[in-house]
Every structure is written in structure tokens, then in C-alpha cells.
Design an enzyme around this catalytic site. Structure first.
Site, mmCIF file in Angstrom:
data_model
loop_
_atom_site.group_PDB
_atom_site.id
_atom_site.type_symbol
_atom_site.label_atom_id
_atom_site.label_comp_id
_atom_site.label_asym_id
_atom_site.label_seq_id
_atom_site.Cartn_x
_atom_site.Cartn_y
_atom_site.Cartn_z
ATOM 1 N N ASN A 210 0.814 -1.300 0.058
ATOM 2 C CA ASN A 210 0.031 -0.064 -0.125
ATOM 3 C C ASN A 210 0.958 1.397 0.009
ATOM 4 O OD1 ASN A 210 0.382 1.018 2.770
ATOM 5 N ND2 ASN A 210 -0.704 -1.024 3.126
ATOM 6 N N ASP A 308 -4.968 -9.729 13.058
ATOM 7 C CA ASP A 308 -5.073 -8.183 13.379
ATOM 8 C C ASP A 308 -4.206 -7.887 14.557
ATOM 9 O OD1 ASP A 308 -5.722 -5.623 14.485
ATOM 10 O OD2 ASP A 308 -7.504 -5.704 13.397
ATOM 11 N N ILE A 309 -2.986 -7.277 14.442
ATOM 12 C CA ILE A 309 -1.775 -6.988 15.320
ATOM 13 C C ILE A 309 -2.555 -6.259 16.561
ATOM 14 C CG2 ILE A 309 0.360 -6.253 15.741
ATOM 15 C CD1 ILE A 309 0.708 -6.665 12.628
#
Ligand code: CTP
Length: 403
Positions: A210, A308-309
Site C-alpha cells: 500500500n 489483526d496485530i
């Protein structure tokens, strides 16, 4: 940036070939807004002239205790009183020995003895001189006396040898002086950050990533270190240089970032998740480059979700104080409020506009249990410093609450 605006730095030069770097250091300190007063020893003047330092600093350079230009002959008192900090760069082995023993037989050592402001020294000498037990003893004594020792660095030396003893580079010294003047709102706190994008491979040469540059996360890591924290940065792929005083682990994928965070997060007081973590990865990564094979067949990918950290950290039995980030393409106020609750974080920071990716400036919206606070558009380092103060206040309130 005017990081040193209003600060009066007394730059002392003792004798060493690194004196040539002090000319550049003077320029950098002045560019940062400082008033620089140069004092040189006799030995320093063998390497660089007072004329050079005077031209660069724009101030009279003092070299002698008995300078007739100074009324009352109290140069050591007047110069020491006027300074917010004294930086000796280069600090030779001889200068360090004198300081450690309280000698005051020249202007520079006399004013150091007469000072009430902080003293920073940047040693510069041959590696054998640096390693000599006498020098090491003197440096230990200065540290015990509250003197800040910057470096030295390791590398090739003017004498032809290679080793520890080089003076830190001028930009590193400028950054250290800037950091020195920042308020220590996170003194001795341990801060873990994620920053940058992640890269999810689809074959050996291609992948999905991204537009995050990592600039905001790196600026925050620097601001936290300046504020006195021990900082561990876990960075996705970015070309940004490693920051002084910040430990860094480089990762590529979301899974690697997750593993790196989970391996150490319990040792930290604060976790700031700035990284733009890829939500998905290709379910299977091709071992070979995917070919067109002559006829044009569009490949189809099956994606699977990444961990999801931030959510995993907030679920820990004793999570650190957690800060989340959000980059939304629309309706930041609504999404920010919702995301803070969804992510179960006391503070969520919204980037105003996805066009901030890769830019040097940014604008932030802070969401906490009391509502919304706006941090107006500024360069990312200034914003990061403001945000560090906000985080420090909230983290202190949480740790002050009875468990
Ligand atoms: N985050 C994370 N791990 C993930 C995804 C996000 O730690 N796998 C963290 C980010 O570092 C950020 C926050 O969660 O602090 C919000 O990230 P964002 O991408 O804005 O939100 P998502 O949870 O991915 O939700 P969505 O993409 O649907 O907006």
C-alpha cells in the site's frame, strides 16, 4: 525546522582532526535556530581557524581566558552563564582528562567548571587512545558527574586505523542536541511501534502493498525517543533510515510483523500501531514467477485474512497502553469513533485525508473517551511531538488509576 529557536548553544572545540566537522555542525545548529557561541582551545586552532568558525557562527570566537575584549576578564563566567547547553565537539582525550579532574587551565575547561547548564561531549580520538584505561576511567567519571557522552562512532580513522573513536557526524550531533532540549514526557517508558506498509508476496517477484511511506511512524519513534523513551520500532518495507536511539526490526509481511510484535509486546508500557497492515494475503504464494504462457490468461487470486496485530495486543491479559491509527477515504469522524470502539483502544489517531501518505506534512484527529481533538496541519515530526505529549498524558492517567 526551527527546533532550536531561542536556544543558546556554546560549542567548544578541542584539538582533533574532527574539528573540520565542527564547521558543518555550527551551520546545522544555526539552521535549526540556535545561537552558537564558539570557544576554541589552542590545539583546536591548529586544525581550523577562529575566522572560519566566526564566519559560520556569526559571533565572536573566544580562545583565551585573558581576551582583552571581555570586560572584567570573566569570560569563563559570562560565557557559561549565557549558555543553555555546552557541547564540546570534538572532545579530545586531553580535554576529557582535564574535565574529569576539574582542571581549568584554559578558557574552555574553566567555563565548563563554572557552568550550571548541561554539558555534552562528543569524543574524537585514535581508537587506542579511546580504549586506554585512563580515557575510559575519565569518561566513566564524567558520566558519573552527569555529563552526556555522545558516541564515539566506529569506522575508518584519520590515522589509518579502523575502530571506535570517530566523532559522531554533524547531523547526528545536531539531532542529539535537538532531542536533548525536548521535554522528557516519556522518560524511561518502553514504547513499541509498528510503522510503514507490509508487503504480501504472490510470487517471487510480485506482491501486494500500500502507499504508506512509514514517515509518520518513524517521526513518532523519533519523537518518543526524544521524549526519553526506550523505543523499539518494527518496520515494514521502507527506505527510511534507522533513527538514532531507536532499535529497529525490519519485516515484510503482516504475519512477520504480528510475530515480531507478539514476541516482545509484554515488555512494553505503550504500543503505537501506526503501520498500514495489509488486511489480506494470497492464500498460496507461487514458488515460481507466474507466467503469461503465451496466451493471455488473467490470474485469479484467493485471499485469506491476516492477523489483526492491534486487536491481538488489546486482547492480552495485561495490555500496554494502546494507540491505533486510521486512514479513511471518507467520513473520518464517524469511522474514527467506530474504529476506536471496535479496536478497543483508549486513543485512536485519524489521518485527515489518505493523500497524506508519503507527504511530509499531516493533520490528525484524536478520538478518545472524551470526544475528538484536532491537531492542525504541520510537518510530521512536529505533529509526532505533539502526539507524544497527548499519549504521555493519557498513559500517565491510566497508570495512575488504582488497578
Ligand atoms: N492494524 C493492525 N493489524 C491489522 C490491521 C490493522 O495492527 N491486520 C492496526 C493498524 O496499525 C491501525 C489500526 O489497526 O493502528 C487500524 O488500521 P486500519 O487499516 O485503518 O483498519 P482496519 O482494522 O484494517 O479496518 P478497515 O481496513 O476495514 O478500515
Amino acid at each position: 525546522m526551527n527546533d532550536l529557536a531561542g536556544k543558546h548553544v556554546l560549542l567548544g572545540l578541542s584539538g582533533g582532526i574532527a574539528c573540520y566537522k565542527s564547521a558543518e555542525l555550527t551551520r546545522l545548529l544555526i539552521q535549526a535556530g540556535a545561537r552558537v557561541q564558539v570557544v576554541m582551545t589552542d590545539a583546536a586552532q591548529r586544525f581550523i581557524t577562529p575566522v572560519t568558525m566566526q564566519a559560520l557562527s556569526g559571533q565572536t570566537v573566544y580562545t583565551c581566558q585573558w581576551d582583552p575584549r571581555i570586560a572584567r576578564h570573566m569570560a569563563h563566567i559570562d560565557l557559561a552563564r549565557a549558555a543553555d547547553a555546552i557541547l564540546i565537539a570534538p572532545a579530545s582525550a586531553d580535554c576529557i582528562a582535564k574535565l574529569a579532574h576539574g582542571c581549568a587551565d584554559d578558557l574552555l575547561t574553566a567555563l565548563c567548571l563554572a557552568r550550571s547548564c548541561p554539558l555534552l561531549i562528543a569524543p574524537a580520538m585514535n581508537r587506542q587512545m579511546w580504549q586506554h584505561p585512563a580515557t575510559q576511567r575519565n569518561v566513566a567519571q564524567l558520566r558519573a558527574d552527569g555529563v552526556t557522552v555522545l558516541g564515539p562512532a566506529s569506522g575508518p580513522q584519520a590515522c589509518g586505523e579502523t575502530g571506535e573513536g570517530r566523532m559522531l557526524e554533524p547531523d547526528t550531533l545536531r539531532n542529539t542536541v535537538v532531542a536533548f532540549f525536548q521535554p522528557k514526557v516519556l522518560q524511561d517508558k518502553r514504547v513499541l511501534l509498528t510503522a510503514g506498509p507490509t508487503f504480501e508476496p504472490i510470487d517471487p517477484v510480485r506482491g501486494i502493498t500500500n502507499r504508506s511511506s512509514g514517515k509518520m511512524g518513524f517521526a513518532l519513534a523519533r519523537a518518543a525517543a526524544e521524549a526519553g523513551a526506550q523505543v523499539q520500532l518494527i518496520a515494514g518495507p521502507t527506505a527510511l533510515p534507522t533513527l538514532e536511539g531507536v532499535l529497529r526490526i525490519d519485516v515484510q509481511t503482516a504475519q512477520q510483523m504480528y510475530d515480531a510484535v507478539m514476541a516482545c509486546v509484554e515488555a512494553f508500557d505503550i504500543f503505537i500501531a501506526v503501520a498500514a497492515v495489509s488486511d489480506w494475503r494470497a492464500e498460496s504464494v507461487s514458488a515460481e514467477k507466474i507466467k503469461k504462457n503465451g496466451e493471455f490468461v488473467v490470474p485469479r487470486f484467493v485471499f485469506t485474512e491476516n492477523p489483526d496485530i492491534l486487536a491481538a495486543v488489546t486482547r492480552l491479559p495485561k495490555p500496554p497502553f494502546c494507540v491505533g491509527f486510521a486512514a479513511e477515504s471518507s467520513d473520518l469522524e464517524k469511522h474514527g469513533r467506530e474504529k476506536r470502539l471496535l479496536k478497543n483502544v483508549p486513543l485512536l489517531v485519524g489521518n485527515i485525508g489518505p493523500e497524506t501518505f508519503g507527504q511530509d506534512k499531516n493533520e490528525l484527529m484524536l478520538f478518545d473517551e472524551t470526544g475528538i481533538k484536532h491537531l492542525p496541519r504541520a510537518d510530521k515530526l512536529s505533529l509526532a511531538r505533539a502526539l507524544v505529549k497527548e499519549i504521555a498524558q493519557r498513559a500517565a492517567r491510566v497508570s495512575a488509576k488504582p488497578q
